[in-house]
Structures are given as structure tokens and as C-alpha cells.
Design a protein around this motif. Sequence first.
Motif, PDB file in Angstrom:
ATOM      1  N   ILE A  21       0.828  -1.203   0.000  1.00 13.26           N
ATOM      2  CA  ILE A  21       0.000   0.000   0.000  1.00 13.26           C
ATOM      3  C   ILE A  21       0.865   1.257   0.000  1.00 13.26           C
ATOM      4  CG2 ILE A  21      -1.658   1.333   1.390  1.00 13.26           C
ATOM      5  CD1 ILE A  21      -2.793  -1.428   2.311  1.00 13.26           C
ATOM      6  N   ALA A  22       2.000   1.188   0.683  1.00  9.32           N
ATOM      7  CA  ALA A  22       2.883   2.351   0.795  1.00  9.32           C
ATOM      8  C   ALA A  22       3.790   2.543  -0.418  1.00  9.32           C
ATOM      9  CB  ALA A  22       3.742   2.221   2.055  1.00  9.32           C
ATOM     10  N   SER A  23       3.827   1.557  -1.323  1.00 10.90           N
ATOM     11  CA  SER A  23       4.723   1.628  -2.480  1.00 10.90           C
ATOM     12  C   SER A  23       4.003   2.279  -3.657  1.00 10.90           C
ATOM     13  CB  SER A  23       5.211   0.221  -2.868  1.00 10.90           C
ATOM     14  OG  SER A  23       5.996   0.288  -4.038  1.00 10.90           O
ATOM     15  N   GLU A  24       4.120   3.600  -3.764  1.00 10.18           N
ATOM     16  CA  GLU A  24       3.411   4.334  -4.808  1.00 10.18           C
ATOM     17  C   GLU A  24       3.801   3.848  -6.204  1.00 10.18           C
ATOM     18  OE1 GLU A  24       0.428   6.799  -5.903  1.00 10.18           O
ATOM     19  OE2 GLU A  24       1.054   6.383  -3.846  1.00 10.18           O
ATOM     20  N   GLY A  25       5.071   3.527  -6.391  1.00  8.55           N
ATOM     21  CA  GLY A  25       5.523   3.044  -7.694  1.00  8.55           C
ATOM     22  C   GLY A  25       4.856   1.734  -8.088  1.00  8.55           C
ATOM     23  N   THR A  26       4.675   0.848  -7.117  1.00  4.83           N
ATOM     24  CA  THR A  26       4.014  -0.426  -7.411  1.00  4.83           C
ATOM     25  C   THR A  26       2.538  -0.217  -7.713  1.00  4.83           C
ATOM     26  OG1 THR A  26       5.581  -1.541  -5.927  1.00  4.83           O
ATOM     27  CG2 THR A  26       3.634  -2.783  -6.592  1.00  4.83           C
ATOM     28  N   LEU A  27       1.892   0.662  -6.960  1.00  2.00           N
ATOM     29  CA  LEU A  27       0.480   0.946  -7.216  1.00  2.00           C
ATOM     30  C   LEU A  27       0.301   1.544  -8.613  1.00  2.00           C
ATOM     31  CD1 LEU A  27      -0.689   2.467  -3.798  1.00  2.00           C
ATOM     32  CD2 LEU A  27      -0.547   0.065  -4.499  1.00  2.00           C
ATOM     33  N   GLU A  28       1.213   2.425  -9.003  1.00  2.00           N
ATOM     34  CA  GLU A  28       1.150   3.008 -10.345  1.00  2.00           C
ATOM     35  C   GLU A  28       1.359   1.948 -11.416  1.00  2.00           C
ATOM     36  OE1 GLU A  28       4.058   6.088 -10.273  1.00  2.00           O
ATOM     37  OE2 GLU A  28       2.830   7.445  -9.041  1.00  2.00           O
ATOM     38  N   ALA A  29       2.246   0.982 -11.160  1.00  2.16           N
ATOM     39  CA  ALA A  29       2.473  -0.094 -12.118  1.00  2.16           C
ATOM     40  C   ALA A  29       1.225  -0.955 -12.285  1.00  2.16           C
ATOM     41  CB  ALA A  29       3.661  -0.956 -11.683  1.00  2.16           C
ATOM     42  N   VAL A  30       0.533  -1.237 -11.185  1.00  5.93           N
ATOM     43  CA  VAL A  30      -0.714  -2.009 -11.271  1.00  5.93           C
ATOM     44  C   VAL A  30      -1.735  -1.259 -12.112  1.00  5.93           C
ATOM     45  CG1 VAL A  30      -2.641  -2.985  -9.960  1.00  5.93           C
ATOM     46  CG2 VAL A  30      -0.308  -3.200  -9.073  1.00  5.93           C
ATOM     47  N   ASP A  31      -1.856   0.044 -11.893  1.00  4.12           N
ATOM     48  CA  ASP A  31      -2.812   0.843 -12.659  1.00  4.12           C
ATOM     49  C   ASP A  31      -2.450   0.857 -14.147  1.00  4.12           C
ATOM     50  OD1 ASP A  31      -5.145   2.680 -12.682  1.00  4.12           O
ATOM     51  OD2 ASP A  31      -3.645   4.098 -13.405  1.00  4.12           O
ATOM     52  N   ARG A  32      -1.166   1.012 -14.461  1.00  5.87           N
ATOM     53  CA  ARG A  32      -0.738   1.000 -15.869  1.00  5.87           C
ATOM     54  C   ARG A  32      -1.017  -0.347 -16.515  1.00  5.87           C
ATOM     55  NH1 ARG A  32       3.944   3.200 -13.862  1.00  5.87           N
ATOM     56  NH2 ARG A  32       5.153   1.373 -14.499  1.00  5.87           N
ATOM     57  N   ALA A  33      -0.779  -1.426 -15.779  1.00  2.21           N
ATOM     58  CA  ALA A  33      -1.043  -2.762 -16.310  1.00  2.21           C
ATOM     59  C   ALA A  33      -2.526  -2.963 -16.576  1.00  2.21           C
ATOM     60  CB  ALA A  33      -0.524  -3.824 -15.346  1.00  2.21           C
ATOM     61  N   GLY A  34      -3.373  -2.490 -15.668  1.00  2.00           N
ATOM     62  CA  GLY A  34      -4.815  -2.587 -15.875  1.00  2.00           C
ATOM     63  C   GLY A  34      -5.261  -1.814 -17.096  1.00  2.00           C
ATOM     64  N   GLU A  35      -4.691  -0.632 -17.281  1.00  6.54           N
ATOM     65  CA  GLU A  35      -5.025   0.171 -18.458  1.00  6.54           C
ATOM     66  C   GLU A  35      -4.576  -0.527 -19.740  1.00  6.54           C
ATOM     67  OE1 GLU A  35      -4.477   4.742 -20.141  1.00  6.54           O
ATOM     68  OE2 GLU A  35      -3.413   4.099 -18.342  1.00  6.54           O
ATOM     69  N   LEU A  36      -3.378  -1.073 -19.736  1.00 11.50           N
ATOM     70  CA  LEU A  36      -2.869  -1.788 -20.903  1.00 11.50           C
ATOM     71  C   LEU A  36      -3.755  -2.985 -21.248  1.00 11.50           C
ATOM     72  CD1 LEU A  36      -0.699  -2.389 -23.054  1.00 11.50           C
ATOM     73  CD2 LEU A  36       0.612  -3.566 -21.253  1.00 11.50           C
ATOM     74  N   MET A  37      -4.156  -3.731 -20.238  1.00  3.73           N
ATOM     75  CA  MET A  37      -5.006  -4.902 -20.471  1.00  3.73           C
ATOM     76  C   MET A  37      -6.372  -4.488 -21.009  1.00  3.73           C
ATOM     77  SD  MET A  37      -4.100  -7.260 -17.162  1.00  3.73           S
ATOM     78  CE  MET A  37      -2.506  -8.078 -17.034  1.00  3.73           C
ATOM     79  N   THR A  40      -6.077  -3.525 -24.588  1.00  4.07           N
ATOM     80  CA  THR A  40      -5.883  -4.720 -25.412  1.00  4.07           C
ATOM     81  C   THR A  40      -7.206  -5.412 -25.700  1.00  4.07           C
ATOM     82  OG1 THR A  40      -3.644  -5.037 -24.580  1.00  4.07           O
ATOM     83  CG2 THR A  40      -4.753  -6.978 -25.477  1.00  4.07           C
ATOM     84  N   ILE A  41      -8.008  -5.615 -24.668  1.00  2.00           N
ATOM     85  CA  ILE A  41      -9.312  -6.253 -24.849  1.00  2.00           C
ATOM     86  C   ILE A  41     -10.211  -5.393 -25.733  1.00  2.00           C
ATOM     87  CG2 ILE A  41     -11.402  -7.050 -23.672  1.00  2.00           C
ATOM     88  CD1 ILE A  41      -8.969  -8.856 -23.227  1.00  2.00           C
ATOM     89  N   ARG A  42     -10.207  -4.094 -25.507  1.00  2.00           N
ATOM     90  CA  ARG A  42     -11.035  -3.178 -26.296  1.00  2.00           C
ATOM     91  C   ARG A  42     -10.669  -3.253 -27.778  1.00  2.00           C
ATOM     92  NH1 ARG A  42     -10.138   1.338 -23.662  1.00  2.00           N
ATOM     93  NH2 ARG A  42     -12.001   1.298 -22.368  1.00  2.00           N
ATOM     94  N   ALA A  43      -9.401  -3.457 -28.076  1.00  2.00           N
ATOM     95  CA  ALA A  43      -8.930  -3.512 -29.460  1.00  2.00           C
ATOM     96  C   ALA A  43      -9.070  -4.904 -30.081  1.00  2.00           C
ATOM     97  CB  ALA A  43      -7.469  -3.066 -29.529  1.00  2.00           C
ATOM     98  N   GLY A  44      -9.645  -5.847 -29.347  1.00  2.35           N
ATOM     99  CA  GLY A  44      -9.835  -7.192 -29.873  1.00  2.35           C
ATOM    100  C   GLY A  44      -8.663  -8.120 -29.628  1.00  2.35           C
ATOM    101  N   GLY A  45      -7.747  -7.712 -28.767  1.00  2.45           N
ATOM    102  CA  GLY A  45      -6.597  -8.551 -28.449  1.00  2.45           C
ATOM    103  C   GLY A  45      -6.894  -9.534 -27.340  1.00  2.45           C
ATOM    104  N   ARG A  46      -5.861 -10.326 -27.007  1.00  2.00           N
ATOM    105  CA  ARG A  46      -6.000 -11.369 -25.998  1.00  2.00           C
ATOM    106  C   ARG A  46      -4.916 -11.219 -24.944  1.00  2.00           C
ATOM    107  NH1 ARG A  46      -5.363 -15.933 -30.328  1.00  2.00           N
ATOM    108  NH2 ARG A  46      -3.890 -14.308 -30.964  1.00  2.00           N
ATOM    109  N   ILE A  47      -5.184 -11.767 -23.774  1.00  2.00           N
ATOM    110  CA  ILE A  47      -4.205 -11.781 -22.695  1.00  2.00           C
ATOM    111  C   ILE A  47      -3.868 -13.226 -22.372  1.00  2.00           C
ATOM    112  CG2 ILE A  47      -3.678 -11.074 -20.338  1.00  2.00           C
ATOM    113  CD1 ILE A  47      -5.837  -8.897 -20.668  1.00  2.00           C
ATOM    114  N   PHE A  48      -2.585 -13.530 -22.382  1.00  2.00           N
ATOM    115  CA  PHE A  48      -2.086 -14.845 -22.002  1.00  2.00           C
ATOM    116  C   PHE A  48      -1.410 -14.724 -20.645  1.00  2.00           C
ATOM    117  CE2 PHE A  48      -2.222 -14.640 -26.576  1.00  2.00           C
ATOM    118  CZ  PHE A  48      -2.815 -15.859 -26.937  1.00  2.00           C
TER     119      PHE A  48
END
Length: 198
Positions: A21-37, A40-48
Motif C-alpha cells: 500500500i505504501a509503495s506508490e511506484g508499485t500501485l502506479e504499475a498495477v494501474d498502468r497494467a490494468g489500463e494496458l489490459m 488490449t481487450i477493447r482492441a480485440g486482443g487477448r491476454i495470455f
Amino acid sequence: MSTENVRSALLEAREALNNLIASEGTLEAVDRAGELMAETIRAGGRIFSCGNGGSLCDAMHFAEEMTGRYRKNRRPYSATAIADASHLACVANDFGYEEVFSRYIEGTARPGDVLLGITTSGTSKNVVRAAEAAKRMGVKVVALTGKAGTPITELADVAIVTPGGRYADRVQELHIKCIHILIELVERRLNPENYADE
């Protein structure tokens, strides 16, 4: 038998969660990963997704929550865990266990897809090989790991490094929290109506 060991384990787990919770960099990485995923789904891509041992179970859990449901009904999202027993046994027998995930990515992934590579150590050779194959193919890589400065974090487009402590069990406990949050972030972007009553 005393409950002290139980309490001690829970306190250690709480400390790991507080560190996350205290690691702002890790929280930002989770948010970026969620946005990327979500993109990807919106564009018709897949996640493995892939991993070994408990991380393979986490990879499977991620995929089934994406294709099934999380909290409320919505359309299924395209996600596959690389967990088919016949594929794993065949490739391990013919090419070696280090190739079990990369061969699947090479055979089925397409540019614009995403690979979620889960490895607590950051050094699992078969997960790293999958990330290398993904990068060659134009597939984005999200790493979920417990150590920075490892082969998987060097390859990742987004590296989520959970501060779990000395042992893999605490790292994996944080990983499942991150996995659930990733799914929620995808849903919030693609099916915001599921969160309209908050």
C-alpha cells in the motif's frame, strides 16, 4: 498448541500488505497494467498468462475470472492461461521445460496481445523465455514478480514488483491481490456500469 504462530503469520502478512500500500511506484504499475489490459481487450486482443507452481495456479485464476465473471455479470474477456497438460508435457518432452510457455506464445499470440508473466523470483527461465518470445512478436509483457532488477522486469513493458519479504508465500499473497485488482481495473474501464452503484 498456541495461536501465537497463527497470529505471527497474519501480522507478517499484514506488514507485507502495508508495504504494498505504501509503495506508490508499485500501485502506479498495477494501474498502468490494468489500463494496458483494458486497451488490449477493447482492441480485440487477448491476454495470455503463465507461471510455475503456485504462480501457474494464479495465472489460471486470472484467466478464469476474465472469461467468466468477477463480481457482476458482463461479457467475457479474452484470456488464456498456458496450462494445457498435453501442451506442457509435449513441449517439455520435445524441447525442454524452459520452452513450454514460449512455444505457446509463438504459436498463438499476435501483435497487440499481452502476456502476464508471473514469477516470484523474477528468474523462472520458462517465463523469461515466454517474455522474450512476446517481445519479438510485438506482444506486450506485464511482469508480476517479487524482485526488482531481474530478467523478467528487464523485459517487461510494465513490471509489478510486490514487496512481500523474504519468502515466496508472502509474495504470492500479494500477487493474488494484484490479480484481483487488475481484473477490477479492466472491468471499470470496459464495463463501468458494474461499479455505478458505488
